[in-house]
Design a protein around this motif. Structure first.
Motif, PDB file in Angstrom:
ATOM      1  N   SER A  27     -10.844  -9.279  -1.895  1.00  0.00           N
ATOM      2  CA  SER A  27      -9.660  -8.952  -2.694  1.00  0.00           C
ATOM      3  C   SER A  27      -8.669 -10.111  -2.712  1.00  0.00           C
ATOM      4  O   SER A  27      -8.042 -10.391  -3.741  1.00  0.00           O
ATOM      5  CB  SER A  27      -8.991  -7.678  -2.187  1.00  0.00           C
ATOM      6  N   SER A  28      -8.531 -10.822  -1.583  1.00  0.00           N
ATOM      7  CA  SER A  28      -7.643 -11.984  -1.544  1.00  0.00           C
ATOM      8  C   SER A  28      -8.218 -13.165  -2.319  1.00  0.00           C
ATOM      9  O   SER A  28      -7.488 -14.091  -2.670  1.00  0.00           O
ATOM     10  CB  SER A  28      -7.372 -12.400  -0.094  1.00  0.00           C
ATOM     11  N   ARG A  32     -10.849  -7.614  -7.289  1.00  0.00           N
ATOM     12  CA  ARG A  32     -10.332  -6.264  -7.052  1.00  0.00           C
ATOM     13  C   ARG A  32     -10.995  -5.211  -7.940  1.00  0.00           C
ATOM     14  O   ARG A  32     -10.724  -4.029  -7.780  1.00  0.00           O
ATOM     15  CB  ARG A  32      -8.812  -6.252  -7.269  1.00  0.00           C
ATOM     16  N   THR A  33     -11.819  -5.638  -8.856  1.00  0.00           N
ATOM     17  CA  THR A  33     -12.569  -4.699  -9.698  1.00  0.00           C
ATOM     18  C   THR A  33     -14.057  -4.938  -9.460  1.00  0.00           C
ATOM     19  O   THR A  33     -14.454  -6.006  -8.979  1.00  0.00           O
ATOM     20  CB  THR A  33     -12.265  -4.914 -11.184  1.00  0.00           C
ATOM     21  N   GLU A  36     -15.115  -8.181 -10.998  1.00  0.00           N
ATOM     22  CA  GLU A  36     -14.666  -9.372 -10.270  1.00  0.00           C
ATOM     23  C   GLU A  36     -15.465  -9.565  -8.988  1.00  0.00           C
ATOM     24  O   GLU A  36     -15.791 -10.699  -8.608  1.00  0.00           O
ATOM     25  CB  GLU A  36     -13.169  -9.259  -9.976  1.00  0.00           C
ATOM     26  N   GLU A  60      -4.199  -1.175   2.433  1.00  0.00           N
ATOM     27  CA  GLU A  60      -4.509  -1.422   1.021  1.00  0.00           C
ATOM     28  C   GLU A  60      -5.744  -2.302   0.878  1.00  0.00           C
ATOM     29  O   GLU A  60      -6.654  -2.005   0.090  1.00  0.00           O
ATOM     30  CB  GLU A  60      -3.321  -2.080   0.318  1.00  0.00           C
ATOM     31  N   GLU A  61      -5.806  -3.399   1.644  1.00  0.00           N
ATOM     32  CA  GLU A  61      -6.969  -4.273   1.531  1.00  0.00           C
ATOM     33  C   GLU A  61      -8.217  -3.606   2.113  1.00  0.00           C
ATOM     34  O   GLU A  61      -9.328  -3.838   1.635  1.00  0.00           O
ATOM     35  CB  GLU A  61      -6.727  -5.619   2.222  1.00  0.00           C
ATOM     36  N   GLN A  64      -9.610  -1.612  -0.594  1.00  0.00           N
ATOM     37  CA  GLN A  64     -10.268  -2.491  -1.563  1.00  0.00           C
ATOM     38  C   GLN A  64     -11.606  -2.985  -1.023  1.00  0.00           C
ATOM     39  O   GLN A  64     -12.589  -3.102  -1.774  1.00  0.00           O
ATOM     40  CB  GLN A  64      -9.349  -3.662  -1.899  1.00  0.00           C
ATOM     41  N   ALA A  68     -15.199  -2.278  -2.741  1.00  0.00           N
ATOM     42  CA  ALA A  68     -16.112  -3.362  -3.101  1.00  0.00           C
ATOM     43  C   ALA A  68     -17.498  -3.106  -2.536  1.00  0.00           C
ATOM     44  O   ALA A  68     -18.518  -3.319  -3.211  1.00  0.00           O
ATOM     45  CB  ALA A  68     -15.563  -4.697  -2.590  1.00  0.00           C
TER      46      ALA A  68
END
Length: 279
Positions: A27-28, A32-33, A36, A60-61, A64, A68
């Motif tokens: 995510s960093s 995030r999709t 991606e 939050e991460e 994510q 993923a």
């Protein structure tokens, strides 16, 4: 005044089969999709990377990371609260992390640990050593209860980390991610059966001691990682990292161990499967 030379555009190393990235932050890296995530994974696969563990440093991460992992068969997740954010480990967060740990795509509890660097350098930090220790002990118990590996972040906390883990229950595996401690700490960790994971900083010229630590690790106690988008290996230090660039780290570690890089990649892949519960 002479102009600074522009930094070279990072490129993957030559194709190395059976590579894995034991710790990254998709995510960093901007993923995030599902689309991606797939784009970054496709670039990594083109460089030989077969599996990736993406990590959350906050709730939050972590969400994510798990999303993923659920969206791509080559991606697995590690979920926890980073020690510098230990004050965020409230009751709802603990409940959600406990739920996430039950998901088969979550293969590790991390990254958790001890970070005294930011206690010293951030006067506004609310993650005191006591708060970090309490959070670490909670994460250890979650790793034990869930049967998942414990993924450790350690920055200038060797003494505290060893003390805490030595009097805590034993998770199935302890992974010291982005290992950056002295050789003596590496020896103590290896004696305890822990796994050392090396990131791009092992390639930095001044880090001879890290290469010595990588050479010490026996088969089954060594991983490699990118910690992307951070820790970009030489010759691209200072640019943005991603899993596709892990081959440079693999080549450096293989050289330090006097080992063919293909053999190293195969060994590390087997260790990845074992510690994350897929082997």
């Amino acid at each position: 005044m002479a102009k600074k030379k522009p930094k070279p555009t990072p490129q993957p190393a030559a194709f190395i089969p059976h590579l894995v990235d034991a710790h990254t932050h998709l995510s960093s890296c901007g993923a995030r999709t599902p689309e991606e995530v797939c784009a970054i994974v496709d670039r990594a696969v083109a460089a030989g990377v077969e599996k990736i563990c993406t990590v959350g440093d906050g709730l939050e991460e972590a969400e994510q990371a798990l999303a993923a992992a659920q969206s791509h068969e080559r991606v697995y997740a590690a979920c926890a609260i980073h020690p510098t954010r230990a004050g965020e480990l409230d009751t709802p967060t603990r409940e959600r992390l406990t739920q996430m740990a039950r998901d088969p795509r979550c293969v590790a509890i991390g990254e958790t640990g001890i970070d005294t660097y930011w206690i010293k350098h951030d006067p506004d930090s609310t993650a005191s050593l006591e708060t970090q220790e309490e959070a670490l002990r909670w994460h250890v118990n979650l790793a034990v209860e869930s049967g998942k590996a414990l993924m450790i972040h350690n920055r200038e906390g060797d003494e505290h980390l060893l003390r805490i883990l030595d009097d805590s229950p034993d998770p199935p595996t302890v992974i010291l991610h982005c290992f950056s401690s002295p050789v003596e700490v590496a020896k103590q960790a290896l004696e305890r059966g822990w796994v050392l994971s090396f990131a791009g900083n092992v390639t930095f010229k001044r880090n001879e001691e890290l290469r010595a630590a990588a050479a010490l690790a026996p088969k089954g106690q060594l991983l490699i990682e990118t910690d992307a988008p951070y820790m970009t290996p030489e010759p691209y230090r200072g640019t943005r990292n991603e899993p596709a660039f892990i081959g440079h780290t693999a080549l450096c570690v293989a050289q330090a161990r006097g080992q063919a890089v293909a053999d190293l990649a195969e060994e590390v892949s087997q260790t990845f499967d074992r510690v994350y519960g897929w082997g």
